[in-house]
Design a protein around this motif. Structure first.
Motif, PDB file in Angstrom:
ATOM      1  N   UNK A   1       0.822  -1.256   0.029  1.00  0.00           N
ATOM      2  CA  UNK A   1       0.111  -0.063   0.150  1.00  0.00           C
ATOM      3  C   UNK A   1       0.932   1.257  -0.068  1.00  0.00           C
ATOM      4  N   UNK A   2       0.164   2.466  -0.054  1.00  0.00           N
ATOM      5  CA  UNK A   2       1.177   3.766  -0.060  1.00  0.00           C
ATOM      6  C   UNK A   2       1.613   3.950   1.257  1.00  0.00           C
ATOM      7  N   UNK A   3       2.678   4.839   1.701  1.00  0.00           N
ATOM      8  CA  UNK A   3       2.911   5.087   2.774  1.00  0.00           C
ATOM      9  C   UNK A   3       3.854   4.116   3.656  1.00  0.00           C
ATOM     10  N   UNK A   4       4.300   3.225   2.835  1.00  0.00           N
ATOM     11  CA  UNK A   4       5.337   2.460   3.841  1.00  0.00           C
ATOM     12  C   UNK A   4       4.227   1.152   4.463  1.00  0.00           C
ATOM     13  N   UNK A   5       3.260   0.997   4.164  1.00  0.00           N
ATOM     14  CA  UNK A   5       2.151   0.196   4.761  1.00  0.00           C
ATOM     15  C   UNK A   5       1.959  -1.101   3.553  1.00  0.00           C
TER      16      UNK A   5
END
Length: 191
Positions: free
Chosen positions: A65-69
């Motif tokens: 997923x976006x943002x390091x997730x």
């Protein structure tokens, strides 16, 4: 049995989301998915959004997923000697895919796989389950490796397949809906 698997998985997911204790495992014929196998969003600092990363020693598949997730799904992987690490891409996707054992599978175990040499149509008894992502490599095409569903939820967290990565049907449906054709897939080496 398939219906029970879906019901049990949904129940486990609902319980995990509410923080309620997992149900007792004392009913014969019913499998309660362990809480550690319920998908969850985690921190993950490898790859780009939309990619799939499989860490075999953790029996984990991460959809980035976006943002390091990432969404972490529990998986079953290939038996010792059958798991293949490498970089792939999703070359095809199928709902309720048909399945045909490979020639090597039939050669290794003709008694088990020989009767299915002509293939098995898609459906609830098909070994590929509800959905399949077909793994390809550049310059090679279809590798015969799949990320697919399973009708045997007890196989999650184990080395059970002839090389493919499996998720319970409810989870592979969720993953399938998120993954785009052409998405990068990384199968990490075993430790």
């Amino acid at each position: 049995m398939e219906r029970r698997g879906f019901l049990v998985t949904g129940l486990a997911a609902a319980l995990a989301a509410t923080g309620a204790p997992a149900p007792a495992r004392d009913k014969p014929g019913i499998y309660y998915l362990p809480r550690k196998y319920v998908p969850r969003v985690v921190a993950f600092d490898r790859g780009r959004p939309g990619e799939i990363h499989v860490i075999p020693d953790d029996f984990a598949l991460f959809f980035i997923l976006p943002e390091g997730k990432a969404i972490r799904y529990a998986v079953g992987i290939g038996r010792p000697g059958f798991y293949r690490a490498g970089e792939f891409y999703v070359g095809a996707k199928r709902e309720w895919p048909s399945w045909t054992p490979t020639r090597n599978m039939i050669r290794r175990d003709p008694e088990t796989y020989g009767p299915y040499a002509g293939g098995v149509p898609g459906g609830r008894t098909n070994p590929l389950g509800a959905r399949a992502l077909y793994l390809y490599q550049r310059g090679r095409g279809d590798t015969l490796l799949r990320i697919h569903g399973t009708n045997v939820p007890r196989s999650i967290g184990h080395r059970v397949s002839s090389g493919c990565t499996r998720l319970i049907n409810k989870h592979v449906i969720d993953l399938y809906d998120r993954v785009a054709l052409g998405a990068r897939v990384v199968l990490y080496p075993e430790a």
